[in-house]
Design an enzyme around this catalytic site. Structure first.
Site, PDB file in Angstrom:
ATOM      1  N   ARG A 124       0.804  -1.222   0.000  1.00 53.85           N
ATOM      2  CA  ARG A 124       0.000   0.000   0.000  1.00 53.85           C
ATOM      3  C   ARG A 124       0.838   1.274   0.000  1.00 53.85           C
ATOM      4  NH1 ARG A 124      -2.508  -0.295   6.160  1.00 53.85           N
ATOM      5  NH2 ARG A 124      -0.554   0.114   7.290  1.00 53.85           N
ATOM      6  N   GLU A 144      14.573   6.178  30.067  1.00 56.49           N
ATOM      7  CA  GLU A 144      14.267   4.745  29.991  1.00 56.49           C
ATOM      8  C   GLU A 144      13.539   4.307  31.254  1.00 56.49           C
ATOM      9  OE1 GLU A 144      13.461   1.192  29.333  1.00 56.49           O
ATOM     10  OE2 GLU A 144      14.585   2.116  27.694  1.00 56.49           O
ATOM     11  N   HIS A 198      45.989  -9.556  10.910  1.00 59.49           N
ATOM     12  CA  HIS A 198      46.572  -8.445  11.658  1.00 59.49           C
ATOM     13  C   HIS A 198      47.058  -7.391  10.673  1.00 59.49           C
ATOM     14  CE1 HIS A 198      48.844  -6.349  14.780  1.00 59.49           C
ATOM     15  NE2 HIS A 198      49.837  -6.265  13.904  1.00 59.49           N
ATOM     16  N   GLY A 207      -4.294  -4.665   0.858  1.00 60.04           N
ATOM     17  CA  GLY A 207      -4.847  -6.003   0.708  1.00 60.04           C
ATOM     18  C   GLY A 207      -5.408  -6.536   2.011  1.00 60.04           C
TER      19      GLY A 207
END
Length: 465
Positions: A36, A204, A444, A115
């Site tokens: 959509r 938080e 390395h 849909g």
């Protein structure tokens, strides 16, 4: 309107839906996708991809303000938030166009519209309320994704209180910002705006930021954020918001005290909910729990011929999880007996500064699951490449089963760890033990050497610390 028949119809063209459609086409199935908005879904258009473009710009701004450490100097450093956003949108548009090409290449029919299930084996497609297609299919896959959760009292209004969408296309560059929620989305936006110079407060409700990560990694990132001058309030609750003409004041309870913080904008990043409304689930045997569709390991719902994948089915809400679920679902439909997905082998990445990446069990979760564990750690300050890059702040933590040597989890924070975590993910998927990891030769100088050292440290063999 003539009915069109397909083997598979997928509702949603995000990373779960379009990948499922491509795999179905590869296996010879006549396939359609109903989308959509934009192909690529939230991830590609309003999530994973454009936010990485934004974060890249903020990283560059940070580097430009630390040029002296690398022997450079520059005057009058500035940025244009409009151009930063324009580049981000261009990246998203380019990739959305790429998905359109993939649909054509694989001969997947794309229907532009909304849909919904319309009876057994049928899907009705409408655009702007008008019917545009009537589809019949043996198999219908729901991949409608999820959206931002809205909490009472901090409802987004598109101006002062943003969701991720407004935060990606800001009308102004806020000088003061409050971010509510410190999961991946909240942490990334907090980091983005902080590195562009905003004064950021991260709020938080739980006792630590990045709460799904290992506790040591959460603590490491909090220390790094605070070193960058981010204000962090954990164990904090938003009691309410007071809106002015162009600013908003948050009333926050934390640590037994109530305080007020005023900012130009607030970003709400408090989780997501599944898009289960208006997709025709009524009258079916599809079960929904806490806004998410319940499935078996192959994506099958309680309704024969109807499947669900991706964010619609619940956590972890990750694009790569959705894509993998799409492949599993299609291959099961084709009778190929695919392996079910082990969620402990799904890596998670957060692209704040420092980056965070992890796979498998945290130390706490491993112990709760009854494992005796061996823990390895290695700091980036002991890694030559990290020091040479000027990025010595980072760490890697490994969690092994003490009896079997199984790698249970790996957790990282630092530069480019989101690129490195796949090494541990492969190791977990192949059920590698500490023996193979210790015998593996790492190149390395690379930051990845720290991965080797973190394994060695778990067994008392670390070299460079």
């Amino acid at each position: 309107m003539a009915e069109q028949s397909f083997d598979v119809v997928v509702l949603g063209g995000g990373p779960g839906g379009y990948v499922a459609a491509i795999r179905a086409a590869q296996l010879g199935m006549k396939t359609a996708v109903v989308e959509r908005e934009n192909l690529g879904g939230i991830c590609l258009n309003w999530g994973c991809i454009p936010t990485k473009a934004l974060l890249r710009s903020s990283e560059i701004n940070h580097l430009l303000h630390t040029l002296d450490a690398y022997g450079f100097a520059a005057d009058n450093i500035r940025f244009d938030i409009g151009k930063i956003v324009k580049r981000s949108r261009a990246v998203a548009n380019q990739l959305s166009g790429g998905v359109k090409h993939l649909m054509r290449k694989n001969k997947v029919t794309v229907f532009d519209g909304h849909g919904k299930l319309a009876g057994k084996g049928r899907v009705a497609v409408a655009k702007d309320g008008k019917p545009v297609a009537d589809l019949a299919a043996k198999h219908v896959i729901l991949a409608t994704g999820a959206r931002a959760r809205v909490l009472p009292g901090i409802e987004p209004d598109g101006k002062l209180v943003w969701t991720y969408r407004e935060a990606m296309v800001p009308d102004i560059m806020p000088k003061r910002l409050i971010v509510i929620g410190s999961g991946a989305i909240g942490a990334e936006f907090a980091s983005f705006y902080l590195n562009l110079g905003a004064e950021v407060t991260l709020v938080e409700v739980l006792d630590r930021i990045l709460p799904v990560e290992d506790a040591e990694i959460s603590a490491f990132v909090r220390k790094a954020f605070e070193k960058q001058k981010m204000r962090i309030l954990t164990g904090a609750k938003i009691q309410g918001l007071r809106k002015g003409a162009n600013e908003v004041t948050a009333v926050i309870e934390a640590g037994g005290k109530v305080q007020e913080i005023t900012a130009d904008r607030v970003i709400s990043a408090v989780g997501i909910v599944g898009n289960v409304e208006d997709i025709g689930l009524e009258g079916t045997a599809v079960k929904v729990e806490r806004t998410h569709v319940v499935t078996d390991p192959y994506g099958r719902t309680g309704e024969p011929g109807v499947y669900a994948i991706g964010d619609l089915t619940g956590p972890p809400w990750l694009a790569h999880k959705a894509s993998h679920e799409g492949v599993i679902c299609i291959e099961a439909i084709a009778g190929m007996h695919p392996h079910v997905m082990d969620v402990t082998n799904i890596p998670g990445c957060t692209y704040c500064r420092p980056q965070v990446a992890s796979v498998g069990l945290t130390e706490e979760a491993a112990k709760k699951a009854g494992h005796a564990v061996k823990i390895g750690r290695f700091p980036f300050i002991g890694n030559g490449k990290a020091i040479a890059m000027g990025e010595p702040e980072g760490m890697i933590k490994t969690v092994f089963d003490a009896k079997t040597g199984e790698l249970l989890g790996a957790h990282m924070a630092g530069p480019e760890v989101t690129e490195m975590i796949q090494g541990y993910t492969i190791a977990k998927t192949m059920e590698t033990t500490e023996v193979e990891l210790m015998e593996t030769v790492f190149p390395h100088p690379t930051i990845s050497e720290a991965m080797h050292e973190a394994v060695l440290d778990a067994y008392g063999r670390v070299i460079h610390i």
